[in-house]
Design an enzyme around this catalytic site. Structure first.
Site, PDB file in Angstrom:
ATOM      1  N   SER A 191      14.404  21.554 -15.889  1.00 15.85           N
ATOM      2  CA  SER A 191      13.268  22.299 -16.430  1.00 15.85           C
ATOM      3  C   SER A 191      13.557  23.414 -17.033  1.00 15.85           C
ATOM      4  O   SER A 191      14.571  23.967 -17.031  1.00 15.85           O
ATOM      5  CB  SER A 191      12.419  22.510 -14.910  1.00 15.85           C
ATOM      6  OG  SER A 191      11.679  23.648 -15.301  1.00 15.85           O
ATOM      7  N   HIS A 219       0.788  -1.073   0.039  1.00 10.43           N
ATOM      8  CA  HIS A 219       0.023   0.081  -0.172  1.00 10.43           C
ATOM      9  C   HIS A 219       0.737   1.370   0.030  1.00 10.43           C
ATOM     10  O   HIS A 219       0.475   2.340   0.711  1.00 10.43           O
ATOM     11  CB  HIS A 219      -0.956   0.080   1.090  1.00 10.43           C
ATOM     12  CG  HIS A 219      -1.551  -1.094   1.444  1.00 10.43           C
ATOM     13  ND1 HIS A 219      -2.828  -1.397   0.816  1.00 10.43           N
ATOM     14  CD2 HIS A 219      -1.193  -2.401   2.125  1.00 10.43           C
ATOM     15  CE1 HIS A 219      -3.350  -2.760   1.253  1.00 10.43           C
ATOM     16  NE2 HIS A 219      -2.333  -3.077   1.797  1.00 10.43           N
ATOM     17  N   GLU A 276       9.277   8.521 -17.000  1.00 10.07           N
ATOM     18  CA  GLU A 276       7.719   9.010 -17.209  1.00 10.07           C
ATOM     19  C   GLU A 276       7.259   8.590 -18.652  1.00 10.07           C
ATOM     20  O   GLU A 276       6.256   8.168 -18.803  1.00 10.07           O
ATOM     21  CB  GLU A 276       7.621  10.549 -16.943  1.00 10.07           C
ATOM     22  CG  GLU A 276       8.054  10.903 -15.533  1.00 10.07           C
ATOM     23  CD  GLU A 276       8.082  12.429 -15.365  1.00 10.07           C
ATOM     24  OE1 GLU A 276       7.392  13.210 -15.938  1.00 10.07           O
ATOM     25  OE2 GLU A 276       9.529  12.718 -14.830  1.00 10.07           O
ATOM     26  N   LYS A 287      15.630  21.887 -10.818  1.00 16.14           N
ATOM     27  CA  LYS A 287      14.641  20.447 -11.259  1.00 16.14           C
ATOM     28  C   LYS A 287      15.827  19.507 -11.968  1.00 16.14           C
ATOM     29  O   LYS A 287      16.472  20.003 -12.602  1.00 16.14           O
ATOM     30  CB  LYS A 287      13.472  20.815 -11.972  1.00 16.14           C
ATOM     31  CG  LYS A 287      12.574  21.353 -11.255  1.00 16.14           C
ATOM     32  CD  LYS A 287      11.842  20.455 -10.178  1.00 16.14           C
ATOM     33  CE  LYS A 287      10.955  19.276 -10.705  1.00 16.14           C
ATOM     34  NZ  LYS A 287       9.831  20.127 -11.512  1.00 16.14           N
TER      35      LYS A 287
END
Ligand code: ARG
Length: 464
Positions: free
Chosen positions: A277, A156, A290, A283
């Protein structure tokens, strides 16, 4: 380009319909398989005396030249050709005149496309299996470096029990190992030759299907010609194997995304495998992961495309089936791209062992072991569970952990507790104690790694 089937027709095909109908923009990648298929076919025609031997030799020779000319860029695919099969036959006929016109004897594009596609996909499966092996090799290497790297295992997404990073990575090795088996199975199921099925009902010429099957590298000729031209199980199966493997890569990618977040910081990706970024200078984004996660969607979509395309088709060939190629080619391209990017990304990532251990120390992942400590001293598990739960609640109140809670507090809840409890719940003990088959104990994982090296990776070394 003039149509080969023009005899029956009084009008030229509408140019929009020609574009609509044409598949050369996506099936030209099968040129080599098409040419090899034709060479073996024409050799068989000559051998069987179906066409003059000298013609079959001339055709085979010219087809080899066409292959060379395509590969050197001398011959370019005509965008208005109907498909790669028509294009190559037209090129041959242009070069050889009447002799070239004999190639398509005792054959249809229906068995031709089926044999080409099988040959093409067999090659791609080999490539995919090779790439999965490389990925497994990277995972195994990382696992070896992290046999003792304790981290929390999750359920979980809540810290659950102690494992090692090696144990976690080896879970993926098992998934990718199963993927390899799926690809092997897929290869062997598709390794039957449809050539000779003709349009749907074979032919009246004395063809030798065993010869063509053998020379084209198939196990045998397909036993029913209707099935030969209308079967696309191999596309659906391959798309399925690809989708499942992509799902595995996607799950791993998702974990990497989590692991390299500030919240976890379990790993750091190499600069060469992360992106920045455009606005936020701090970043460092895990774009590769992704994209793999995102691209998994299209492979699932391709599988759906193929299943839906096939589900209502009557026997035998239907033009719907031309739609098989874009779907399966996209899946093949996608998985190859993902596998070959994921492996070096994982290979170059930095593992923050301290961060993993730190996370292991918070979150009460040794609570089960605390309960087991009491059970081993004779208490029924449910009672031990309850007492440990109370201890955990106490720790939360006091903002501490089981390892730092004074022994007096333990003793208040059960006289079975003694100072050896600290040893029993140390993360090292917890991990090493889980040495059942499949467990995270370093010795076990080491054995697992060895097994993978002796089986999956051994073949790889032998091939190299
Ligand atoms: N381009 C076609 C395909 O990919 C080749 C087979 C065409 N056969 C036919 N009878 N029209 O399926």
């Amino acid at each position: 380009m003039a149509k080969m089937w023009q005899g029956r027709f009084k009008k030229e095909l509408d140019s929009k319909v020609n574009d609509f109908n044409s598949s050369i923009s996506f099936d030209s990648r099968m040129y080599k398989d098409d040419i090899i298929g034709s060479i073996v076919h024409v050799n068989m025609l000559g051998k069987q005396g179906i066409i003059p031997l000298k013609d079959s030799k001339a055709i085979a020779k010219e087809l080899t030249r066409i292959l060379d000319d395509i590969e050197s860029g001398k011959v370019q695919f005509a965008p208005d050709a109907e498909d790669i099969h028509m294009f190559i036959e037209a090129e041959l006929t242009e070069r050889l005149g009447d002799v070239g016109k004999r190639l398509h004897t005792a054959r249809s594009r229906n068995d031709q496309v089926a044999v080409d596609l099988r040959m093409y996909l067999k090659g791609e499966i080999d490539t995919i299996i090779g790439l999965i092996k490389k990925l497994i090799a990277v995972l195994v290497e990382k696992a070896e470096e992290n046999l003792h790297t304790v981290m929390p295992g999750y359920t979980h997404l809540q810290r659950a029990q102690p494992i090692t990073f090696a144990h976690h990575l080896m879970a993926y090795v098992e998934m990718f190992k199963r993927d390899m088996v799926r690809f092997f199975n897929c290869f062997s199921l598709m390794n039957e030759c449809p050539l000779g099925s003709g349009a749907l009902a074979t032919t009246t010429y004395p063809i030798d299907r065993d010869y063509t099957a053998e020379y084209l590298g198939f196990d045998n000729a397909m036993l029913n010609s209707l099935d030969g031209v209308s079967d696309r199980d191999y596309c659906m199966e391959l798309a399925n194997a690809i989708a499942i493997c992509m799902v595995h890569m996607s799950r791993l990618s998702e974990e990497v995304v989590l692991w390299c977040s500030w919240e976890f910081k379990f790993i750091e990706l190499d600069d060469a495998y992360s992106t920045g970024s455009s606005i936020m200078p701090q970043k460092k984004n895990p774009d590769i992961c992704e994209l793999i996660r995102g691209k998994t969607g299209r492979t699932i979509g391709n599988l759906t495309t193929l299943l839906s395309m096939m589900k209502s088709l009557p026997l035998a060939y239907n033009k719907d089936m031309q739609e098989d190629k874009e779907a399966i080619f996209d899946s093949v391209d996608t998985i190859k791209l993902c596998l070959s990017t994921l492996a070096p990304m994982l290979d170059t990532m930095k593992v923050n062992k301290d961060k993993m251990l730190e996370a292991g120390k918070r979150g009460f992942i040794n609570a089960t072991d605390c309960a087991d400590y009491l059970v081993k001293k004779g208490m029924p598990f449910r009672d031990a569970y309850k007492i440990t739960g109370t201890l955990v609640a106490l720790c939360i109140d006091k903002d501490t952990v089981l390892d730092s809670l004074p022994i007096e507090e333990y003793k208040k809840l059960s006289p079975l507790f003694d100072s050896d409890v600290y040893e029993a719940i140390s993360l090292k003990t917890c991990v090493e104690g889980r040495n059942a088959v499949g467990g995270p104990a370093p010795e076990r994982v080491k054995q697992h790694i060895q097994k993978i090296k002796d089986t999956v990776l051994k073949e790889e070394n032998e091939k190299d």
